[in-house]
Design an enzyme around this catalytic site. Structure first.
Site, PDB file in Angstrom:
ATOM      1  N   TYR A  63      -2.255  -1.273  10.405  1.00  0.00           N
ATOM      2  CA  TYR A  63      -2.204  -1.369   8.935  1.00  0.00           C
ATOM      3  C   TYR A  63      -0.860  -0.868   8.419  1.00  0.00           C
ATOM      4  O   TYR A  63      -0.218  -1.508   7.585  1.00  0.00           O
ATOM      5  CB  TYR A  63      -3.356  -0.551   8.349  1.00  0.00           C
ATOM      6  CG  TYR A  63      -3.574  -0.721   6.863  1.00  0.00           C
ATOM      7  CD1 TYR A  63      -4.373  -1.753   6.377  1.00  0.00           C
ATOM      8  CD2 TYR A  63      -2.996   0.163   5.943  1.00  0.00           C
ATOM      9  CE1 TYR A  63      -4.594  -1.907   5.021  1.00  0.00           C
ATOM     10  CE2 TYR A  63      -3.215   0.010   4.586  1.00  0.00           C
ATOM     11  CZ  TYR A  63      -4.019  -1.011   4.127  1.00  0.00           C
ATOM     12  OH  TYR A  63      -4.234  -1.166   2.775  1.00  0.00           O
ATOM     13  N   SER A  94       0.864  -1.183   0.000  1.00  0.00           N
ATOM     14  CA  SER A  94       0.000   0.000   0.000  1.00  0.00           C
ATOM     15  C   SER A  94       0.899   1.232   0.000  1.00  0.00           C
ATOM     16  O   SER A  94       2.088   1.143   0.358  1.00  0.00           O
ATOM     17  CB  SER A  94      -0.845   0.007   1.280  1.00  0.00           C
ATOM     18  OG  SER A  94      -1.488   1.245   1.476  1.00  0.00           O
TER      19      SER A  94
HETATM   20  P1  NAD Z   1     -11.626  -5.949  -0.173  1.00  0.00           P
HETATM   21  O1  NAD Z   1     -12.250  -5.930   1.188  1.00  0.00           O
HETATM   22  O2  NAD Z   1     -12.493  -5.749  -1.361  1.00  0.00           O
HETATM   23  O3  NAD Z   1     -10.778  -7.285  -0.354  1.00  0.00           O
HETATM   24  C1  NAD Z   1     -10.093  -7.902   0.696  1.00  0.00           C
HETATM   25  C2  NAD Z   1     -10.062  -9.381   0.396  1.00  0.00           C
HETATM   26  O4  NAD Z   1      -9.404 -10.054   1.478  1.00  0.00           O
HETATM   27  C3  NAD Z   1     -11.468  -9.974   0.279  1.00  0.00           C
HETATM   28  O5  NAD Z   1     -11.488 -10.913  -0.765  1.00  0.00           O
HETATM   29  C4  NAD Z   1     -11.661 -10.646   1.618  1.00  0.00           C
HETATM   30  O6  NAD Z   1     -12.562 -11.731   1.562  1.00  0.00           O
HETATM   31  C5  NAD Z   1     -10.232 -11.118   1.886  1.00  0.00           C
HETATM   32  N1  NAD Z   1      -9.991 -11.468   3.276  1.00  0.00           N
HETATM   33  C6  NAD Z   1     -10.214 -10.734   4.394  1.00  0.00           C
HETATM   34  N2  NAD Z   1      -9.905 -11.462   5.488  1.00  0.00           N
HETATM   35  C7  NAD Z   1      -9.459 -12.658   5.055  1.00  0.00           C
HETATM   36  C8  NAD Z   1      -9.010 -13.848   5.695  1.00  0.00           C
HETATM   37  N3  NAD Z   1      -8.968 -13.945   7.036  1.00  0.00           N
HETATM   38  N4  NAD Z   1      -8.660 -14.907   4.916  1.00  0.00           N
HETATM   39  C9  NAD Z   1      -8.737 -14.836   3.560  1.00  0.00           C
HETATM   40  N5  NAD Z   1      -9.153 -13.755   2.907  1.00  0.00           N
HETATM   41  C10 NAD Z   1      -9.521 -12.681   3.638  1.00  0.00           C
HETATM   42  O7  NAD Z   1     -10.458  -4.845  -0.124  1.00  0.00           O
HETATM   43  P2  NAD Z   1      -9.433  -4.371  -1.259  1.00  0.00           P
HETATM   44  O8  NAD Z   1      -9.535  -2.906  -1.234  1.00  0.00           O
HETATM   45  O9  NAD Z   1      -9.630  -5.106  -2.532  1.00  0.00           O
HETATM   46  O10 NAD Z   1      -8.046  -4.797  -0.575  1.00  0.00           O
HETATM   47  C11 NAD Z   1      -7.191  -5.805  -1.106  1.00  0.00           C
HETATM   48  C12 NAD Z   1      -5.755  -5.537  -0.680  1.00  0.00           C
HETATM   49  O11 NAD Z   1      -5.328  -4.289  -1.233  1.00  0.00           O
HETATM   50  C13 NAD Z   1      -5.574  -5.407   0.840  1.00  0.00           C
HETATM   51  O12 NAD Z   1      -4.347  -6.006   1.232  1.00  0.00           O
HETATM   52  C14 NAD Z   1      -5.519  -3.905   1.046  1.00  0.00           C
HETATM   53  O13 NAD Z   1      -4.794  -3.556   2.194  1.00  0.00           O
HETATM   54  C15 NAD Z   1      -4.801  -3.474  -0.228  1.00  0.00           C
HETATM   55  N6  NAD Z   1      -4.995  -2.056  -0.560  1.00  0.00           N
HETATM   56  C16 NAD Z   1      -6.242  -1.563  -0.845  1.00  0.00           C
HETATM   57  C17 NAD Z   1      -6.369  -0.214  -1.171  1.00  0.00           C
HETATM   58  C18 NAD Z   1      -7.708   0.408  -1.524  1.00  0.00           C
HETATM   59  O14 NAD Z   1      -7.784   1.628  -1.643  1.00  0.00           O
HETATM   60  N7  NAD Z   1      -8.754  -0.345  -1.735  1.00  0.00           N
HETATM   61  C19 NAD Z   1      -5.227   0.607  -1.190  1.00  0.00           C
HETATM   62  C20 NAD Z   1      -3.987   0.066  -0.884  1.00  0.00           C
HETATM   63  C21 NAD Z   1      -3.878  -1.285  -0.580  1.00  0.00           C
END
Ligand code: NAD
Length: 257
Positions: free
Chosen positions: A152, A139
């Protein structure tokens, strides 16, 4: 079809960025393994849809990334793992003196330690296959901090550090390890924060997006799950064979500030 014949395992891929990456991997010809902690019909249906749309082998394997043994079992059950994408992640926002200890533990486990367990299990499989890619979804918070996100930010900085170590340990093998550092991406997770923030600050949706969510993102645009998938496909391609131990920011300029 640059990834034909490869298998990509993407943790946390039944929604958001993980699902977007799985789709772009499949579009590039890779077989894909989707994952989350749930085991619903709609989870398995996502794999069926990807399989039909892109003509690749797609499976959904349930495994809870907060549990080390289940992280390792995911790799074992996948059979092949040429490309490992550590994407599963959760968030909790609170000042550090009020931060619930169980939330700290869960974020460190899911966002950071899961990548340790899956990588430990996947490297022998990659070595046997003679090729591998580890792609960690960190991130902008793996490179910078924000208040109220202690767990985080710690986890994502940890992932960036671990990525460099894995790269050094595999430097003389046909295996690379890199981290992608997204800024804000409009996933269901982020979308769900908009109505509350509109109410809280009495703002329009447009104001919330530009002045709250995208305050630190100079492009004033969200990155998309397709762009993150495309970045992951690039890191898995031959063009990226000498890119290892580094981060690629997909953040509209956030970390240039
Ligand atoms: P999201 O909530 O749509 O996806 C998160 C995924 O992780 C989901 O598929 C969820 O089911 C899964 N998950 C959660 N707990 C879990 C567990 N215990 N076991 C297995 N799977 C699990 O969120 P996102 O925004 O798509 O985030 C995905 C990644 O990207 C994360 O690591 C997040 O930190 C990172 N990220 C997101 C953003 C953003 O702006 N959306 C920015 C930077 C980084």
């Amino acid at each position: 079809m640059v990834l034909k014949g490869k298998t990509a395992v993407i943790t946390g891929s039944n929604s958001g960025i993980g699902l977007g990456i799985a789709r772009e991997m499949a579009k590039a010809g890779a077989d894909v393994v989707l994952n989350s902690f749930s085991d619903r019909d709609e989870d398995h249906a996502l794999a069926v849809d990807i399989s039909k749309e892109f003509g690749v082998n797609a499976r959904y394997i349930q495994a809870d990334m907060s549990k080390g043994d289940q992280c390792r079992a995911l790799i074992e059950k996948s059979g092949a793992c040429d490309i490992l994408i550590n994407n599963a992640g959760i968030q909790h926002v609170a000042p550090i003196d009020e931060f619930p200890a169980e939330k700290w533990d869960a974020i460190i486990a899911i966002n950071m330690s899961s990548a340790f367990h899956t990588t430990a299990a996947a490297l022998p499989v990659m070595r046997k296959a003679g090729w591998g890619r580890v792609i960690n979804i960190a991130s902008a918070h793996g490179l910078t901090a924000s208040p109220y996100k202690a767990a985080y930010v710690a986890a994502k900085h940890g992932v960036v550090g671990m990525t460099k170590t894995v790269a050094l340990e595999t430097a003389q093998e046909p295996i690379t390890a890199n981290a992608i550092c997204p800024g804000y991406v409009l996933t269901p997770l982020v979308e769900s924060q908009i109505p509350d923030t509109m109410r809280e600050y009495d703002m329009s949706r447009e104001d919330v997006v530009k002045n709250v969510l995208l305050k630190r993102q100079p492009s004033k645009e969200f990155a998309t799950t397709e762009q993150l998938g495309g970045t992951a496909v690039f890191l898995a391609s031959d063009a990226a064979a000498q890119i290892t131990g580094t981060t690629i920011s997909v953040d509209g300029g956030w970390t240039a500030l």
